[in-house]
Design a protein around this motif. Sequence first.
Motif, PDB file in Angstrom:
ATOM      1  N   THR A 297      -8.053  11.400  11.028  1.00  0.00           N
ATOM      2  CA  THR A 297      -8.680  12.266  10.029  1.00  0.00           C
ATOM      3  C   THR A 297      -8.316  11.725   8.653  1.00  0.00           C
ATOM      4  OG1 THR A 297      -6.759  13.724   9.859  1.00  0.00           O
ATOM      5  CG2 THR A 297      -8.426  14.292  11.528  1.00  0.00           C
ATOM      6  N   ARG A 298      -8.915  12.287   7.622  1.00  0.00           N
ATOM      7  CA  ARG A 298      -8.603  11.847   6.253  1.00  0.00           C
ATOM      8  C   ARG A 298      -7.115  11.984   5.984  1.00  0.00           C
ATOM      9  NH1 ARG A 298      -8.865  11.063   1.142  1.00  0.00           N
ATOM     10  NH2 ARG A 298      -9.467  12.241  -0.627  1.00  0.00           N
ATOM     11  N   GLU A 299      -6.545  13.138   6.327  1.00  0.00           N
ATOM     12  CA  GLU A 299      -5.120  13.373   6.072  1.00  0.00           C
ATOM     13  C   GLU A 299      -4.239  12.425   6.887  1.00  0.00           C
ATOM     14  OE1 GLU A 299      -2.163  17.140   5.403  1.00  0.00           O
ATOM     15  OE2 GLU A 299      -3.635  17.316   7.007  1.00  0.00           O
ATOM     16  N   GLN A 300      -4.603  12.178   8.141  1.00  0.00           N
ATOM     17  CA  GLN A 300      -3.833  11.264   8.970  1.00  0.00           C
ATOM     18  C   GLN A 300      -3.929   9.830   8.433  1.00  0.00           C
ATOM     19  OE1 GLN A 300      -5.771  12.065  12.682  1.00  0.00           O
ATOM     20  NE2 GLN A 300      -4.314  13.662  13.278  1.00  0.00           N
ATOM     21  N   GLY A 301      -5.126   9.417   8.018  1.00  0.00           N
ATOM     22  CA  GLY A 301      -5.309   8.085   7.461  1.00  0.00           C
ATOM     23  C   GLY A 301      -4.496   7.877   6.188  1.00  0.00           C
ATOM     24  N   LEU A 302      -4.531   8.896   5.319  1.00  0.00           N
ATOM     25  CA  LEU A 302      -3.732   8.806   4.088  1.00  0.00           C
ATOM     26  C   LEU A 302      -2.238   8.728   4.411  1.00  0.00           C
ATOM     27  CD1 LEU A 302      -5.664  11.383   1.864  1.00  0.00           C
ATOM     28  CD2 LEU A 302      -5.586   8.880   1.569  1.00  0.00           C
ATOM     29  N   ALA A 303      -1.803   9.508   5.396  1.00  0.00           N
ATOM     30  CA  ALA A 303      -0.394   9.497   5.785  1.00  0.00           C
ATOM     31  C   ALA A 303      -0.002   8.143   6.367  1.00  0.00           C
ATOM     32  CB  ALA A 303      -0.117  10.610   6.801  1.00  0.00           C
ATOM     33  N   LEU A 304      -0.846   7.572   7.226  1.00  0.00           N
ATOM     34  CA  LEU A 304      -0.544   6.255   7.787  1.00  0.00           C
ATOM     35  C   LEU A 304      -0.448   5.205   6.677  1.00  0.00           C
ATOM     36  CD1 LEU A 304      -2.806   6.246  10.980  1.00  0.00           C
ATOM     37  CD2 LEU A 304      -0.286   6.158  10.916  1.00  0.00           C
ATOM     38  N   ALA A 305      -1.353   5.261   5.721  1.00  0.00           N
ATOM     39  CA  ALA A 305      -1.327   4.311   4.608  1.00  0.00           C
ATOM     40  C   ALA A 305      -0.048   4.478   3.783  1.00  0.00           C
ATOM     41  CB  ALA A 305      -2.562   4.491   3.728  1.00  0.00           C
ATOM     42  N   ALA A 306       0.321   5.723   3.496  1.00  0.00           N
ATOM     43  CA  ALA A 306       1.517   5.987   2.694  1.00  0.00           C
ATOM     44  C   ALA A 306       2.783   5.581   3.448  1.00  0.00           C
ATOM     45  CB  ALA A 306       1.571   7.466   2.305  1.00  0.00           C
ATOM     46  N   LEU A 307       2.828   5.839   4.751  1.00  0.00           N
ATOM     47  CA  LEU A 307       3.990   5.439   5.551  1.00  0.00           C
ATOM     48  C   LEU A 307       4.071   3.919   5.664  1.00  0.00           C
ATOM     49  CD1 LEU A 307       3.761   8.145   8.344  1.00  0.00           C
ATOM     50  CD2 LEU A 307       5.684   7.846   6.769  1.00  0.00           C
ATOM     51  N   ASP A 308       2.938   3.278   5.862  1.00  0.00           N
ATOM     52  CA  ASP A 308       2.911   1.825   5.999  1.00  0.00           C
ATOM     53  C   ASP A 308       3.346   1.133   4.710  1.00  0.00           C
ATOM     54  OD1 ASP A 308       2.399  -0.425   7.699  1.00  0.00           O
ATOM     55  OD2 ASP A 308       0.572  -0.803   6.543  1.00  0.00           O
ATOM     56  N   SER A 309       2.980   1.717   3.578  1.00  0.00           N
ATOM     57  CA  SER A 309       3.336   1.108   2.292  1.00  0.00           C
ATOM     58  C   SER A 309       4.751   1.447   1.842  1.00  0.00           C
ATOM     59  CB  SER A 309       2.355   1.570   1.214  1.00  0.00           C
ATOM     60  OG  SER A 309       2.579   2.940   0.899  1.00  0.00           O
ATOM     61  N   GLY A 310       5.352   2.457   2.476  1.00  0.00           N
ATOM     62  CA  GLY A 310       6.698   2.867   2.080  1.00  0.00           C
ATOM     63  C   GLY A 310       6.716   3.954   1.025  1.00  0.00           C
TER      64      GLY A 310
ATOM     65  N   GLY B  70      15.427  11.754  12.497  1.00  0.00           N
ATOM     66  CA  GLY B  70      15.735  12.889  13.359  1.00  0.00           C
ATOM     67  C   GLY B  70      14.970  14.156  13.027  1.00  0.00           C
ATOM     68  N   SER B  71      13.913  14.053  12.227  1.00  0.00           N
ATOM     69  CA  SER B  71      13.183  15.262  11.847  1.00  0.00           C
ATOM     70  C   SER B  71      11.692  14.969  11.746  1.00  0.00           C
ATOM     71  CB  SER B  71      13.682  15.778  10.494  1.00  0.00           C
ATOM     72  OG  SER B  71      13.192  14.961   9.447  1.00  0.00           O
ATOM     73  N   HIS B  72      10.947  15.985  11.375  1.00  0.00           N
ATOM     74  CA  HIS B  72       9.515  15.855  11.106  1.00  0.00           C
ATOM     75  C   HIS B  72       9.260  15.972   9.604  1.00  0.00           C
ATOM     76  CE1 HIS B  72       8.903  15.978  15.298  1.00  0.00           C
ATOM     77  NE2 HIS B  72       7.794  16.671  15.346  1.00  0.00           N
ATOM     78  N   THR B  73      10.293  15.769   8.795  1.00  0.00           N
ATOM     79  CA  THR B  73      10.198  15.926   7.356  1.00  0.00           C
ATOM     80  C   THR B  73       9.738  14.631   6.708  1.00  0.00           C
ATOM     81  OG1 THR B  73      12.029  17.495   7.439  1.00  0.00           O
ATOM     82  CG2 THR B  73      11.486  16.574   5.291  1.00  0.00           C
ATOM     83  N   LEU B  74       8.686  14.719   5.919  1.00  0.00           N
ATOM     84  CA  LEU B  74       8.206  13.563   5.169  1.00  0.00           C
ATOM     85  C   LEU B  74       8.856  13.558   3.791  1.00  0.00           C
ATOM     86  CD1 LEU B  74       4.370  13.393   5.886  1.00  0.00           C
ATOM     87  CD2 LEU B  74       6.070  11.669   6.428  1.00  0.00           C
ATOM     88  N   LEU B  75       9.350  12.409   3.393  1.00  0.00           N
ATOM     89  CA  LEU B  75       9.926  12.242   2.066  1.00  0.00           C
ATOM     90  C   LEU B  75       8.957  11.424   1.228  1.00  0.00           C
ATOM     91  CD1 LEU B  75      13.539  11.273   3.188  1.00  0.00           C
ATOM     92  CD2 LEU B  75      12.716  13.525   2.494  1.00  0.00           C
ATOM     93  N   VAL B  76       8.632  11.921   0.037  1.00  0.00           N
ATOM     94  CA  VAL B  76       7.715  11.237  -0.870  1.00  0.00           C
ATOM     95  C   VAL B  76       8.551  10.454  -1.866  1.00  0.00           C
ATOM     96  CG1 VAL B  76       5.884  11.550  -2.570  1.00  0.00           C
ATOM     97  CG2 VAL B  76       6.025  13.078  -0.594  1.00  0.00           C
ATOM     98  N   HIS B  77       8.258   9.167  -2.009  1.00  0.00           N
ATOM     99  CA  HIS B  77       8.978   8.292  -2.939  1.00  0.00           C
ATOM    100  C   HIS B  77       8.043   7.978  -4.100  1.00  0.00           C
ATOM    101  CE1 HIS B  77      12.051   7.751   0.117  1.00  0.00           C
ATOM    102  NE2 HIS B  77      11.061   7.590   0.984  1.00  0.00           N
ATOM    103  N   GLY B  78       8.514   8.220  -5.297  1.00  0.00           N
ATOM    104  CA  GLY B  78       7.689   7.986  -6.479  1.00  0.00           C
ATOM    105  C   GLY B  78       6.828   9.197  -6.781  1.00  0.00           C
ATOM    106  N   SER B  79       5.799   8.977  -7.563  1.00  0.00           N
ATOM    107  CA  SER B  79       4.935  10.092  -7.943  1.00  0.00           C
ATOM    108  C   SER B  79       3.814  10.250  -6.927  1.00  0.00           C
ATOM    109  CB  SER B  79       4.347   9.848  -9.334  1.00  0.00           C
ATOM    110  OG  SER B  79       3.551   8.680  -9.315  1.00  0.00           O
ATOM    111  N   GLY B  80       3.186  11.360  -6.974  1.00  0.00           N
ATOM    112  CA  GLY B  80       2.070  11.637  -6.068  1.00  0.00           C
ATOM    113  C   GLY B  80       2.391  12.793  -5.160  1.00  0.00           C
ATOM    114  N   PRO B  81       1.361  13.472  -4.728  1.00  0.00           N
ATOM    115  CA  PRO B  81       1.587  14.639  -3.882  1.00  0.00           C
ATOM    116  C   PRO B  81       1.905  14.240  -2.445  1.00  0.00           C
ATOM    117  CG  PRO B  81      -0.749  14.271  -4.141  1.00  0.00           C
ATOM    118  CD  PRO B  81      -0.049  13.260  -5.005  1.00  0.00           C
ATOM    119  N   GLY B  82       2.597  15.150  -1.781  1.00  0.00           N
ATOM    120  CA  GLY B  82       2.863  14.991  -0.361  1.00  0.00           C
ATOM    121  C   GLY B  82       1.826  15.763   0.439  1.00  0.00           C
ATOM    122  N   PRO B  83       1.893  15.723   1.745  1.00  0.00           N
ATOM    123  CA  PRO B  83       0.922  16.432   2.573  1.00  0.00           C
ATOM    124  C   PRO B  83       1.164  17.935   2.532  1.00  0.00           C
ATOM    125  CG  PRO B  83       2.600  15.467   3.953  1.00  0.00           C
ATOM    126  CD  PRO B  83       2.866  14.996   2.556  1.00  0.00           C
TER     127      PRO B  83
END
Length: 172
Positions: free
Chosen positions: A99-112, A119-132
């Motif tokens: 989905t759009r959200e999954q694609g954006l997440a994969l891109a953001a995870l792949d880029s770092g 050990g969790s399901h918590t996403l950490l956002v590095h730098g500026s920009g919104p999280g999911p």
Amino acid sequence: MSPDDEGQESFEEKVRSIAREVSRSIERVAQVDIEEIAESIGVDPARATEWVEGAMGWLRSQAEGFGDDVAPWSREPDSKVTHEEQVRSAGPHPLDLPTREQGLALAALDSGRWTVEPGSHTLLVHGSGPGPSDAVGLVGELRARDWIAADGEVTLVGRHALGRWLDADRPA
């Protein structure tokens, strides 16, 4: 009984026979003096015993369900599939189009830009920009499709999913 049913029964019986033989082999391994072998090769006997017991437990659990797991695969294509078998096989597929959200997440995870807290399901956002909006659900969806590993790294299957999403998202 039709010839097909006889072939079916013999296949399933062969699978069960293999599972019984694996179980017998596990029992024979259990009778070996693990401590003596461990000492002779210079390994801590307690640790070797712990490792062998864990491996035997895993093998036992695999052998117990082996016949049941293979039986549905052996059915003829035109045979009726039970509701329970349909539910067991239902679920996300690794080759889904993100989905759009999954694609954006994969891109953001792949880029770092995003990482998954170990050990969790918590996403950490590095730098500026919104999280999911639903990080926990999103991480669970990505893991269920094998698009990210337990540590949050994008898998090879995830990179292929990202590629499919990018190809589908581009204007023609």
